[in-house]
Design an enzyme around this catalytic site. Structure first.
Site, PDB file in Angstrom:
ATOM      1  CD  GLU A  97      16.355 -14.225   3.551  1.00  0.00           C
ATOM      2  OE1 GLU A  97      15.541 -14.715   4.378  1.00  0.00           O
ATOM      3  OE2 GLU A  97      17.100 -13.268   3.799  1.00  0.00           O
ATOM      4  CG  ASP A 149      -1.885   1.100   1.298  1.00  0.00           C
ATOM      5  OD1 ASP A 149      -2.740   1.161   0.405  1.00  0.00           O
ATOM      6  OD2 ASP A 149      -1.805   1.921   2.234  1.00  0.00           O
TER       7      ASP A 149
END
Length: 557
Positions: free
Chosen positions: A269, A222
């Protein structure tokens, strides 16, 4: 249609890359209004889980959930008090886990909203900041400043809130005296964080991992363009600088990109191609493309396309410039027509195609032509879904839902309405609970008939049970379009414009791994000849081989 004068765009980067998000279609769920399992009138996570089959059957690849975190709901959950828990209004963390698991069973990934520009004023950090006083480490997490003038009674600068009114509020210090001011680019209950603070940066890296560990596929970010403010917080003479070619001091500062590089490292990751999606109202397509460079976010909403009027030349220009800008950084373009912040596109496209779109429509405003809007809305959708790249759908648009344009003022809840003293309608009209079954309580939204916003009677004819399996219905058109888009791999195609004799069409051919598809959208007053070949899908009936006004057709060549 003349078959000459090809102008080929830069090759679509999605064509040669396998990542799912490069051509994905993602369905936005606004939890308050999707489905309500407990009957309190507000949608919830168990309600969403119970209706996920509908979304999966559309043929989309993922869902994006607007915020469901702990919140006082001053801005419908975009004022977050706890980023690691579910508000009781929506359920529990166990409900979130169950939703993610059921989505996975149905072949849907789940993207969640992240709100990093501001917190709620009821977040523990802001409460600590108020208690600690000026100069404290607690206040350094937010943008507190001394006021101007001899007694500090003037705001630190002239910035305005996006929701209307001043962008600063003065606090009362612990000793009872008038004190510093804090910045809130949105509601007064949404204080902006200071992203130069290492604690802020570390906190959000941990929040990312919290939800990635629970199995989410990524984050819609956002106000992605708002985290960093210009040094010194200078006055600004303009408005908010959104999509007007200017860079305002509160938006789109270059420093945001270093933040997203660190976030990308975290997502990389994890297995499974987790994604970052930018809600960035960058001033130009070229600056928007900066957010999707290879080491930053994966995709960014194309608001330039959303804001473009129903004018053929303007649409061609927006598409061309957008594809070129994202191709230059090796990213796909992400198309969108509707979301929880804008007038639904079947209504918006029925408005006069001049000037800026309104922020909502009131009962006292001129009312758009519902039939015209639906016709244009369907045509716009088929145009969008034929374009290379990824796309987002907003819940209910598969039904052709219009904006609720006659919502009573007393029912409104958007802070935009109140901060503009009722002069601006705000966003409630696009957030009305969905109609699932025309003749059931709350049109199938729940079993009690309660709704947090009233549904217009017109929604009954748009209900899912009135459209499912009905040839030519908007729901079945969406399902057919999404099936063909996936089969033909339209999102992986290379677009070539057709030099058409008419300036009032958007006409192109997409060369895809699944073949060649011609697309024509007729925005003119007269029918145009359809391309030669097999008609795969059209948004309206063709007439003697002609594409009528406000109709899009897909043709296999």
């Amino acid at each position: 249609m003349a078959q000459h004068g090809w102008v080929t765009q830069t090759q679509n980067p999605a064509r040669t890359a396998d990542a799912w998000w490069r051509d994905a279609v993602i369905y936005q769920i606004y939890p308050r209004s999707f489905a309500d399992a407990d009957g309190d009138g507000v949608g919830d996570l168990p309600g969403i889980t119970s209706r996920l089959r509908h979304v999966a059957d559309l043929g989309v690849d993922a869902v994006w959930l607007s915020p469901f975190y702990t919140s006082p709901m001053a801005d419908a959950g975009y004022d977050v008090a706890d980023y690691r828990d579910v508000d009781p209004l929506f359920g529990t963390l166990a409900d979130a886990d169950a939703l993610i698991a059921e989505a996975g069973r149905l072949g849907l990934r789940v993207i969640v909203d992240l709100v990093p520009n501001h917190t709620s004023d009821e977040h523990v950090w802001f409460r600590e900041a108020l208690a600690a006083g000026p100069g404290s480490p607690e206040r350094a997490r937010y943008l507190f400043r001394d006021g101007r003038g001899p007694d500090g009674s003037e705001p630190p600068n002239n910035w305005r809130s996006v929701f209307g009114g001043p962008g600063w509020t003065r606090v009362t210090e612990p000793d009872g005296r008038p004190g510093q001011w804090y910045l809130h680019l949105f509601d007064v209950k949404q204080p902006d964080l200071d992203w130069t603070n290492p604690q802020v940066r570390a906190e959000f890296l941990d929040v990312l991992r919290f939800w990635l560990d629970r199995g989410v596929a990524g984050f819609r970010v956002d106000v992605a363009h708002g985290l960093v403010k210009a040094e010194g917080l200078p006055d600004w003479a303009g408005e908010h600088g959104l999509l007007d070619g200017t860079v305002a001091p509160m938006w789109d500062q270059d420093g945001v990109h270093e933040i997203y590089r660190t976030w990308r490292q975290v997502l990389d990751e994890y297995p499974g191609e987790r994604v970052l999606v930018a809600e960035s109202w960058a001033p130009t397509p070229e600056r928007l493309a900066d957010y999707v460079r290879p080491d930053e976010m994966h995709t960014a909403f194309n608001f330039d396309f959303l804001e473009t009027h129903w004018i053929a030349a303007d649409l061609r220009e927006s598409i061309t410039r957008s594809l070129a800008a994202t191709a230059a950084v090796g990213a796909p373009t992400t198309w969108v027509l509707s979301n929880h912040d804008v007038v639904r596109h079947p209504t918006r496209l029925a408005l006069p195609q001049v000037g800026r779109r309104p922020n909502g429509i009131k009962a006292t405003d001129p009312q758009p032509d519902e039939a015209l809007g639906l016709r244009r809305g369907r045509a716009a959708t088929l145009l969008m879904l034929a374009l290379p790249g990824s796309a987002y759908l907003y819940q209910g648009e598969e039904l052709g839902l219009p904006e609720h344009t006659t919502l009573p003022d007393e029912a409104r809840q958007d802070p935009t309405f109140f901060r503009h003293n009722g002069e601006v309608a705000g966003r409630d009209g696009c957030r009305v609970p969905l109609p699932w079954a025309a003749d059931e309580p709350a049109m199938g939204f729940n079993k009690t008939g309660a709704t947090w916003l009233p549904q217009p009677e017109s929604y009954r004819r748009y209900a899912v049970d009135r459209q499912r399996g009905v040839p030519g219905s908007t729901l079945e058109m969406y399902r057919a379009a999404l099936r063909l888009r996936k089969e033909l791999r339209l999102g992986r195609g290379d677009l070539s414009w057709v030099d058409d004799a008419s300036d009032e069409t958007v006409s192109f051919v997409t060369e895809t791994p699944g073949g060649s598809v011609a697309v024509v959208t007729n925005l003119g007053r007269e029918p145009v000849k359809a391309p030669a070949g097999e008609v795969l899908l059209s948004s309206g009936e063709l007439e003697d081989g002609q594409v009528p006004t406000d109709v899009t057709v897909w043709v296999r060549q």
